[in-house]
Motif scaffolding. Structure first.
Motif, mmCIF file in Angstrom:
data_model
loop_
_atom_site.group_PDB
_atom_site.id
_atom_site.type_symbol
_atom_site.label_atom_id
_atom_site.label_comp_id
_atom_site.label_asym_id
_atom_site.label_seq_id
_atom_site.Cartn_x
_atom_site.Cartn_y
_atom_site.Cartn_z
ATOM 1 N N GLU A 863 0.814 -1.102 -0.113
ATOM 2 C CA GLU A 863 0.231 0.007 -0.078
ATOM 3 C C GLU A 863 0.841 1.155 0.040
ATOM 4 O O GLU A 863 0.633 2.238 -0.664
ATOM 5 N N THR A 867 1.160 4.139 -3.140
ATOM 6 C CA THR A 867 0.805 5.594 -2.538
ATOM 7 C C THR A 867 2.161 6.450 -3.248
ATOM 8 O O THR A 867 2.164 7.346 -3.823
ATOM 9 N N GLN A 899 -2.875 -5.431 -7.684
ATOM 10 C CA GLN A 899 -3.465 -5.500 -5.972
ATOM 11 C C GLN A 899 -4.916 -5.056 -6.217
ATOM 12 O O GLN A 899 -5.420 -5.633 -5.073
ATOM 13 N N THR A 907 -6.517 -3.396 0.775
ATOM 14 C CA THR A 907 -5.468 -3.298 -0.240
ATOM 15 C C THR A 907 -5.996 -3.164 -1.531
ATOM 16 O O THR A 907 -5.612 -2.190 -2.285
ATOM 17 N N HIS A 910 -7.752 0.349 -1.804
ATOM 18 C CA HIS A 910 -6.418 1.426 -1.985
ATOM 19 C C HIS A 910 -5.947 1.239 -3.378
ATOM 20 O O HIS A 910 -5.720 2.457 -3.899
ATOM 21 N N GLU A 955 -11.377 4.898 3.545
ATOM 22 C CA GLU A 955 -11.415 3.384 3.327
ATOM 23 C C GLU A 955 -13.068 3.052 3.700
ATOM 24 O O GLU A 955 -13.533 2.065 3.191
#
Length: 1201
Positions: A863, A867, A899, A907, A910, A955
């Motif tokens: 993650e 980012t 992912q 995950t 994200h 989230e």
């Protein structure tokens, strides 16, 4: 109605109309409900009844908050019910079903309203009575019928005729009173007693019936005294739990409530003696105490004549319109008449006992008991002479003592509100009442008495007191206390911990502004701090309070409230908010804050209370920072107002904490956080300190970076760049030696930090986590001096080594540190040569799948890597797109896509947002493969595009007005879109790799949505055989590349089993030239070679059984391997292999390699053999099966000598 949701009486918790509030305007489903009532006679004995009952419940539960919307239709609804019930031809089952439906209406609207609409003709009495007597009190399925019938009887018994007229015999007739010839009164009386003893809701209905029946003029003389005697004898000992009948206690309280005083007075003394002797106020059962309070207060009212006290205060402001227009309120122009002298009235001794019992109950642990006691105090006070009522008020005020529990404060506040709204508080007592209410508003302690909610409840009740006083008292009477009350209410509205208290204070403030208009700037303040705006706590502290503080009447009280109460609050979050709020309020009174508040805060640091010290240190940092930003009238900074003693105290803050050893232990965690926060704010304020002090602060930061608690490290990371930027940035003085120069100090600091990154000792993980983030937070000028060493060290920390294999958190923080460095320096300039290396390190981190007892901890690294990749790509797209290579962008897009289809919800969500941000970034990120096609798969109107400046990803799933918006947490939204990437060669391998993990998992919902999306897409490719073949080849590539990789192989077997059984790749399996099935078998055998994992063998059996359907050599080889499993050393494997082989031959036997003539015999042997017997006994049977299937017998391996 048999078996119909026995527990639905408690189904209020199931109501999920969150946010509906009072938004309904009328009973829109009335026609549907009427139709359901008409239909009950058609379905009462079928399974459809339960479905209809649930549907009725779903409709009616919407009206729990607005039950009055049913009122216009109650007559019509109840008429339909009555038609069904009164129909003599209706079977009992239909009547029970009807009563169940009626119960739902009663449950929503309330029985006291519904009962008024029930028919109450004389002819109904015997009908209802007969129905009730025919019921079985022990039948748990029909209790709703008995409940409704008891309520119906309670309205019927009010008929204005003597009940003896309904008897079919004269009272003195022989046989009257026997079991065969009971009078109607006796029958009803027996029903009251019988159902008062029940353990279900019928006891409540029975109490209501008793209160209507026993007070009749023709009944009270015969049965009221008998009923009370029966109740007293039945509850002669309330200490024994099994002897308590709550319905009987409720019935006594109800009769005392509804009966006439003259009728009840003869029994009052006996009842009081009985209830007092039981010592009910000490009983552990809440219902006993509740009904005890009700009985006691009704007895007390019985001893006093009903009257309106001539002395009570009656000058309340009643007209909002007149008040808001600026005129005198209605009734306020009348002169205040002194109360009449009525103190010569004799007060029975029993009343004093009753009042004492009620005052004791104001301390009860349960709110419902305290509330009932408070109402009792108000009711009795209204019948007392002025002096006696004043004594009661004084007794209530005496409960506001520091040694009393918070429950007593809550009960006292409710009692004051009841006395106040009845005008029973004299103007002379009003000041004491307001002072007690203000003290209650400030009462907030940890683990308050009464289960932890007493403090909160007391503050809420104190707001109720303020509301009641506004409604009951003249503006002149409230004028001396208006400012005190206004400041207390607005401080509570802005700063209370609980949302209900903030809103209650706002409502009380609004009532006072509307009723008497004595609060300063009332309308303006109320507009700012209304019911809605004070809801969010952070907004109330940091937005509403500063706006209210613009008015000078409120500024200092708000600041004092923060300093005296909230800065030392027991909740850490409140202390932090209080410090931030002080920062916001400082510019309103900078001189007062600098000269009065700051010294007070410095004195609080000496406290032995950890909470006080923590809050004071936080507040000191915020106050000094705020003073540095505030300008005085002469143009100088407000920081100049700080005295030298205060400056010295602030500079020596960390040193004093060290000297007193307050940075150690459990309390040291909070002290370290506060100290780091404070020194960071001092640095922001450009607070001048000596070199030694700055060094001491840096040592503190360094210690906190190595602390095991993450919150401590975060505060240190936040403060470090501020301190370095302020105290290590200045140019060197020529008089300084190179050893003591600031530049040399910066070099030593970087050397030490980099050394900590390479520490692999016991505390190595914590050191790496803290110092990686710390290095990433450093200012640009110090990064530029040592950039190559820093980047090399952090990249090294992102790699998995033998000593740091489980240090996923350290690798995550190293990735975050690299990302922060790129964000600080930008891609151009000194950082440009390192961008490619950083991108490669982040791409490599996308392959981090470390697992420990906590699960897939590598997800944190992945993650953080995603980012970081997005952040760097965005920066480069703006100022240096040439630094983005096609390989790096392709790796970032493919990694995010993989992912986005893997198994962890967080995950996956994200990654989905990262992927969309890459697609829709402005300016466009170059080199994204198939960019335009991807935008068609993910249209901009169906995805939420994050702003580049919004770093914090929420989230939680959010509702949207657009039903097509993708909710990234839910695989049902994401999988159908991402599987479409399989058509692109660039993404195919990564998507397949992610889908294998998700589709082969054990989570039912994830597997369901993944397989549905994938298999549907594969079926759509049956006409595009090339693409389908390419996808199958990619599956083989993933299989081959990840042999003996447990993370992939365990779900791979499950995935292949589901893939073969789905029929999604049937064109490939039916193609004689395809090698897909043969390759699967080959790599499956390679995976099983050299391993004895039982779980792996069990999973492989399913795949081998699926391969039987392919036919030819693949089927024969699969059967051969399965035959080996039939003689496996593990008996469970043998049994599973035989069972699944039997199932597979049942399905695919006609296309398998087994000769058709032998198929039945093979299946018979498989079914009849006990495969848990010894292997030596099973081997000949297995060999026989091999012969029948025409495959080579397995040869046992020779044991090594």
């Amino acid at each position: 109605m048999v078996g119909l949701l026995d527990g639905d009486i408690n189904r209020d918790d199931d109501c999920d109309n969150t946010g509906l509030g009072c938004a309904l305007e009328h009973f829109s489903e009335v026609e549907e409900v009427l139709g359901m009532i008409d239909n009950v006679k058609n379905i009462y004995n079928s399974s459809s009844l339960e479905v209809e009952y649930d549907k009725l419940y779903t409709i009616l539960k919407q009206y729990y908050e607005q039950p009055h919307l049913l009122d216009p239709h109650l007559e019509k609804i109840l008429a339909k019910f009555m038609n069904l019930v009164k129909d003599k031809e209706s079977p009992f089952e239909l009547k029970h079903a009807t009563f169940n439906y009626m119960y739902q209406i009663i449950r929503v609207r309330g029985y006291k309203v519904v009962v008024r609409h029930l028919p109450h003709e004389v002819s109904d009495l015997l009908t209802v009575l007969t129905y009730l007597e025919a019921q079985d009190p022990n039948d748990k399925e029909t209790w709703r019928s008995r409940f409704v019938l008891l309520l119906w009887l309670s309205i019927v018994v009010i008929i204005p005729f003597h009940m003896s007229r309904l008897d079919g015999f004269a009272p003195d007739q022989p046989g009257a009173g026997t079991s065969k010839k009971l009078t109607v009164m006796e029958r009803i009386y027996n029903i009251c007693k019988m159902y008062a003893l029940s353990k279900d809701s019928c006891a409540e209905a029975s109490a209501y019936l008793a209160s209507k029946f026993l007070i009749r003029s023709d009944v009270k003389e015969l049965y009221m005294g008998t009923f009370f005697d029966w109740a007293c004898d039945l509850h002669s000992n309330l200490k024994e739990e099994f002897t308590i009948h709550y319905g009987v206690l409720a019935a006594v309280a109800a009769v005392l409530k509804h009966g006439k005083r003259d009728d009840l007075l003869p029994y009052a003394s006996k009842l009081l003696t009985w209830v007092t002797k039981q010592n009910y106020e000490q009983h552990k059962a809440m219902l006993v105490r509740k009904y005890g309070v009700k009985i006691v207060q009704r007895i007390g009212l019985t001893f006093l004549k009903p009257r309106v006290a001539t002395w009570r205060y009656t000058r309340g402001s009643r007209s909002l319109a007149v008040t808001l227009s600026g005129g005198a309120a209605a009734g306020d122009t009348e002169p205040i008449i002194s109360p009449a002298d009525d103190d010569d009235q004799d007060i029975p001794q029993e009343v004093e006992d009753v009042v004492e019992l009620l005052l004791c109950s104001l301390r009860d642990d349960d709110t419902v008991v305290r509330w009932s006691a408070a109402k009792g105090v108000g009711r009795i006070g209204a019948r007392l002479p002025a002096l006696a009522a004043a004594d009661v008020c004084e007794s209530v005020l005496a409960l506001f003592a520091e040694h009393e529990r918070d429950t007593a404060w809550h009960g006292a506040c409710m009692a004051l509100a009841e006395l106040g709204r009845r005008g029973l508080l004299s103007p002379a007592q009003l000041g004491a009442c307001v002072r007690c209410a203000v003290r209650a508003l400030a009462r907030d302690e940890a683990r308050a008495g009464g289960g932890g909610g007493g403090g909160r409840a007391a503050r809420d009740a104190a707001c109720h007191v303020a509301w009641a006083l506004a409604r009951a008292y003249h503006a002149d009477a409230l004028a001396p206390h208006a400012h005190t009350l206004a400041n207390a209410l607005i401080a509570t509205a802005c700063f209370d911990r609980e949302i209900n208290c903030r809103r209650a204070a706002s409502a009380a403030y609004q009532e006072n502004v509307g009723r008497h208009g004595m609060f300063p700037h009332g309308i303006d303040v109320l507009t700012t701090a209304d019911f809605q705006t004070v809801g969010p706590r952070t907004a109330a502290y940091l937005v509403v309070a500063p706006q209210v503080a613009r008015y000078p009447e409120y500024t200092q009280p708000l600041i004092d409230h923060l300093v005296d109460l909230k800065v030392e609050h027991w909740d850490c979050a409140i202390r932090e908010l209080a410090a931030k709020a002080l920062h916001k309020l400082t510019d309103k009174m900078p001189e007062y804050v600098a000269t009065e508040v700051l010294p007070k805060l410095l004195r609080k640091i000496e406290s032995i209370d950890l909470n006080v010290r923590h809050g004071a240190i936080l507040a000191i940092g915020e106050v000094i920072h705020a003073l540095s930003l505030c300008k005085l009238d002469n143009g100088s900074s407000a920081a100049s107002l700080i005295s030298e003693d205060a400056r010295a105290g602030v500079c020596g803050l960390v040193g004093r904490l060290r000297a007193r050893q307050q940075l150690r232990g459990l309390g040291g965690e909070l002290m370290r956080q506060a100290a780091c926060h404070a020194v960071g704010r001092l640095a922001l304020a450009h607070h001048h300190v000596a070199r030694d002090t700055a060094d001491d602060w840096l040592r503190l930061i360094e210690e906190c970076l190595a602390h095991e608690v993450q919150a401590v490290r975060e505060k240190a990371i936040e403060a470090l760049p501020l301190i370095i930027n302020e105290y290590l940035k200045d140019e060197d003085d020529e008089t300084q030696s190179p050893e003591t120069s600031i530049k040399e100090q910066r070099r030593l600091l970087i050397d030490h930090y980099l050394e900590q990154l390479s520490n692999t000792g016991v505390n190595g993980l914590t050191l790496r986590m803290g110092f990686s983030r710390a290095i990433g937070s450093l200012p640009g000028f110090i990064l530029n001096e040592h950039l190559e060493r820093i980047v090399d060290a952090l990249i090294e920390c992102t790699k998995v080594t033998e000593n740091t294999q489980k240090w996923a958190e350290g690798r995550r923080d190293a990735v975050l540190g690299l990302t922060e460095i790129c964000r600080t320096l930008g891609p151009e300039g000194a950082m440009a040569p390192y961008i490619e290396r950083v991108l490669n390190a982040l791409l490599a981190s996308l392959g981090e799948y470390t697992v420990d007892l906590r699960g897939d901890i590598g997800a944190w690294v992945r993650e953080a890597s995603m980012t970081g990749l997005l952040s760097i790509c965005r920066q480069c797209a703006v100022s240096a797109p040439e630094l983005l290579s096609a390989a790096a962008v392709r790796g970032a897009a493919c990694g995010a896509a993989q992912q986005a289809v893997e198994k962890i919800d967080r995950t996956r969500a994200h990654a989905g947002r990262i992927f969309i941000s890459l697609l829709y970034n402005e300016p466009e990120i170059p080199h994204i493969p198939h960019h335009d096609a991807l935008k068609r798969i993910f249209p901009s109107e169906e995805v939420e595009i994050k702003s580049p400046n919004k770093e914090a990803e929420d989230e939680r799933p959010r509702a949207s007005e657009n039903s097509n918006v993708v909710l990234w947490l839910f695989p049902g939204h994401t999988m159908p879109r991402f599987v479409q990437l399989l058509k692109f060669d660039t993404y195919r391998y990564h998507i397949v790799k992610g889908l294998v993990v998700s589709a082969g998992e054990l989570t039912e919902s994830l597997v369901k949505h993944t397989t549905q999306s994938l298999f549907s897409y594969l079926r759509s490719l049956h006409d595009d055989k090339e693409t389908l073949k390419a996808i199958c080849d990619t599956i083989i590539d993933v299989f081959r590349d990840n042999l003996h990789v447990k993370r992939i192989m365990t779900p791979m077997f499950n995935f292949l089993d589901r893939l073969f059984s789905s029929g999604a790749i049937s064109p490939i399996l039916e193609d004689p030239e395809s090698t897909f099935a043969l390759d699967v078998l080959k790599y499956l055998q390679l995976e099983l070679r050299g391993g004895n994992s039982v779980y792996k063998m069990l999973d492989s059996i399913n795949v081998l059984c699926q391969l039987i359907q392919v036919g030819g050599s693949v089927s024969a080889r699969a059967l051969s391997v399965l035959c080996v499993r039939l003689c496996c050393a593990d008996r469970y494997v043998r049994r599973c292999a035989a069972a699944r082989l039997y199932e597979a031959l049942t399905l695919y036997g006609d296309v398998s390699a087994v000769p058709p003539d032998n198929l039945d015999q093979v299946m018979s042997i498989l079914a009849d053999t006990d495969w848990e017997k010894d292997v030596n006994e099973l081997r000949p049977i297995r060999n026989e099966i091999c012969d029948l299937m025409d495959i080579k017998r397995p040869v046992p391996k020779a044991k090594a000598p």
